[in-house]
Write an enzyme that holds these catalytic residues in place. Structure first.
Site, PDB file in Angstrom:
ATOM      1  N   LEU A 117       0.884  -1.158   0.000  1.00 19.34           N
ATOM      2  CA  LEU A 117       0.000   0.000   0.000  1.00 19.34           C
ATOM      3  C   LEU A 117       0.922   1.208   0.000  1.00 19.34           C
ATOM      4  O   LEU A 117       1.859   1.273   0.806  1.00 19.34           O
ATOM      5  CB  LEU A 117      -0.896   0.029   1.240  1.00 19.34           C
ATOM      6  CG  LEU A 117      -2.140  -0.881   1.246  1.00 19.34           C
ATOM      7  CD1 LEU A 117      -2.836  -0.795   2.594  1.00 19.34           C
ATOM      8  CD2 LEU A 117      -3.111  -0.505   0.132  1.00 19.34           C
ATOM      9  N   ASP A 118       0.699   2.163  -0.904  1.00 21.28           N
ATOM     10  CA  ASP A 118       1.609   3.301  -0.959  1.00 21.28           C
ATOM     11  C   ASP A 118       1.451   4.178   0.282  1.00 21.28           C
ATOM     12  O   ASP A 118       0.535   3.996   1.091  1.00 21.28           O
ATOM     13  CB  ASP A 118       1.440   4.096  -2.267  1.00 21.28           C
ATOM     14  CG  ASP A 118       0.056   4.704  -2.416  1.00 21.28           C
ATOM     15  OD1 ASP A 118      -0.509   5.171  -1.411  1.00 21.28           O
ATOM     16  OD2 ASP A 118      -0.455   4.738  -3.549  1.00 21.28           O
ATOM     17  N   LYS A 119       2.347   5.121   0.432  1.00 20.61           N
ATOM     18  CA  LYS A 119       2.420   5.928   1.650  1.00 20.61           C
ATOM     19  C   LYS A 119       1.110   6.637   1.966  1.00 20.61           C
ATOM     20  O   LYS A 119       0.696   6.729   3.131  1.00 20.61           O
ATOM     21  CB  LYS A 119       3.554   6.960   1.522  1.00 20.61           C
ATOM     22  CG  LYS A 119       3.777   7.819   2.759  1.00 20.61           C
ATOM     23  CD  LYS A 119       4.915   8.804   2.533  1.00 20.61           C
ATOM     24  CE  LYS A 119       5.102   9.701   3.755  1.00 20.61           C
ATOM     25  NZ  LYS A 119       6.195  10.695   3.547  1.00 20.61           N
ATOM     26  N   ALA A 120       0.428   7.124   0.944  1.00 20.64           N
ATOM     27  CA  ALA A 120      -0.798   7.890   1.155  1.00 20.64           C
ATOM     28  C   ALA A 120      -2.025   7.003   1.347  1.00 20.64           C
ATOM     29  O   ALA A 120      -3.093   7.515   1.678  1.00 20.64           O
ATOM     30  CB  ALA A 120      -1.030   8.839  -0.013  1.00 20.64           C
ATOM     31  N   SER A 121      -1.882   5.702   1.130  1.00 17.71           N
ATOM     32  CA  SER A 121      -3.022   4.789   1.255  1.00 17.71           C
ATOM     33  C   SER A 121      -3.051   4.159   2.639  1.00 17.71           C
ATOM     34  O   SER A 121      -2.067   4.172   3.379  1.00 17.71           O
ATOM     35  CB  SER A 121      -2.954   3.710   0.171  1.00 17.71           C
ATOM     36  OG  SER A 121      -2.982   4.293  -1.119  1.00 17.71           O
TER      37      SER A 121
END
Length: 248
Positions: A117-121
């Site tokens: 999951l990317d940083k913003a997710s």
């Protein structure tokens, strides 16, 4: 001349580098395994071997760690409700916080993220000590569907939903969702429920950007039969045997 009894012959298994063998058995990451080998902690057939790429015959050679036989640990898997702002990696060269911060103070075995999951997710992120099982879960052909709740800036209409299903082309890739439906809508934003059957890099964000619907929040709420449920932000729990079997 007596013929050799074929029943007593052992067929050599495939050969893998020693560090890879340790990683495949789920005891540590490949980079950590290489450090253990170089430091003299690992033996092959009773002899210390300091070459991380030393070829090991699966099913024949006996690998040991710190003087004890190395048996593959029982598969275990946990789910984390990943907070926004954490990186999905074991460590960051810039010293930024990673998802492993959520495990501080807990004596857990070696576990690696299953996918990303990317940083913003935020939302459901799985961890496992079984690299082969994790690879199957991440495979577009074999892996389970993944479900997301996504808040976008702007009002999303039927035409937007249709385009998401039909797909868009971005950077030479065709990107589409498996399913999409409206969850609720306010005056200036919309909440969507999106299901993916593959996981291309930033797939949902790229599709919605192409439709001029910037993502405000992206929360993974389910992976196959495993749902995020009421698990609190930054909290984790072990998966049951039934949940792991249901994933594949």
């Amino acid at each position: 001349m007596r013929s050799r009894d074929s029943s007593s012959m052992v067929t050599p298994g495939p050969r893998f580098g020693l560090a890879r063998v340790l990683s495949k058995r789920g005891v540590c990451s490949r980079s950590v395994a290489a450090q253990w080998v170089v430091s003299g902690r690992v033996t092959v057939n009773g002899r210390i071997e300091r070459n991380p790429e030393f070829p090991v015959r699966e099913g024949i050679d006996k690998v040991g760690l710190d003087g004890h036989p190395l048996d593959a640990p029982r598969r275990c898997c946990l789910m984390l409700n990943k907070p926004r702002g954490l990186l999905t990696t074991t460590q960051d060269e810039q010293g930024r916080d990673t998802v492993y911060r959520c495990f501080d103070g807990h004596d857990l075995p070696w576990l690696a993220p299953v996918g990303r999951l990317d940083k913003a997710s935020e939302g459901l992120l799985l961890f496992s000590n079984d690299p082969a099982w994790a690879a199957r879960l991440c495979s577009p052909q074999q892996g389970p569907d993944k479900t997301y709740a996504v808040q976008v800036r702007g009002l999303c209409g039927p035409a937007h939903l249709q385009r998401m299903g039909e797909g868009i082309v971005d950077a030479g890739e065709r990107l589409a969702v498996k399913q999409v439906e409206m969850m609720r809508q306010g005056e200036k934003n919309s909440w969507l429920r999106i299901v993916l059957d593959e996981g291309r890099n930033r797939q949902i964000r790229r599709i919605l950007a192409a439709l001029n619907l910037p993502v405000m929040r992206l929360i993974r709420i389910a992976v196959g039969n495993v749902e995020l449920g009421e698990l609190g932000k930054g909290e984790w729990r072990w998966l049951s045997e039934a949940e792991m079997s249901g994933l594949g």
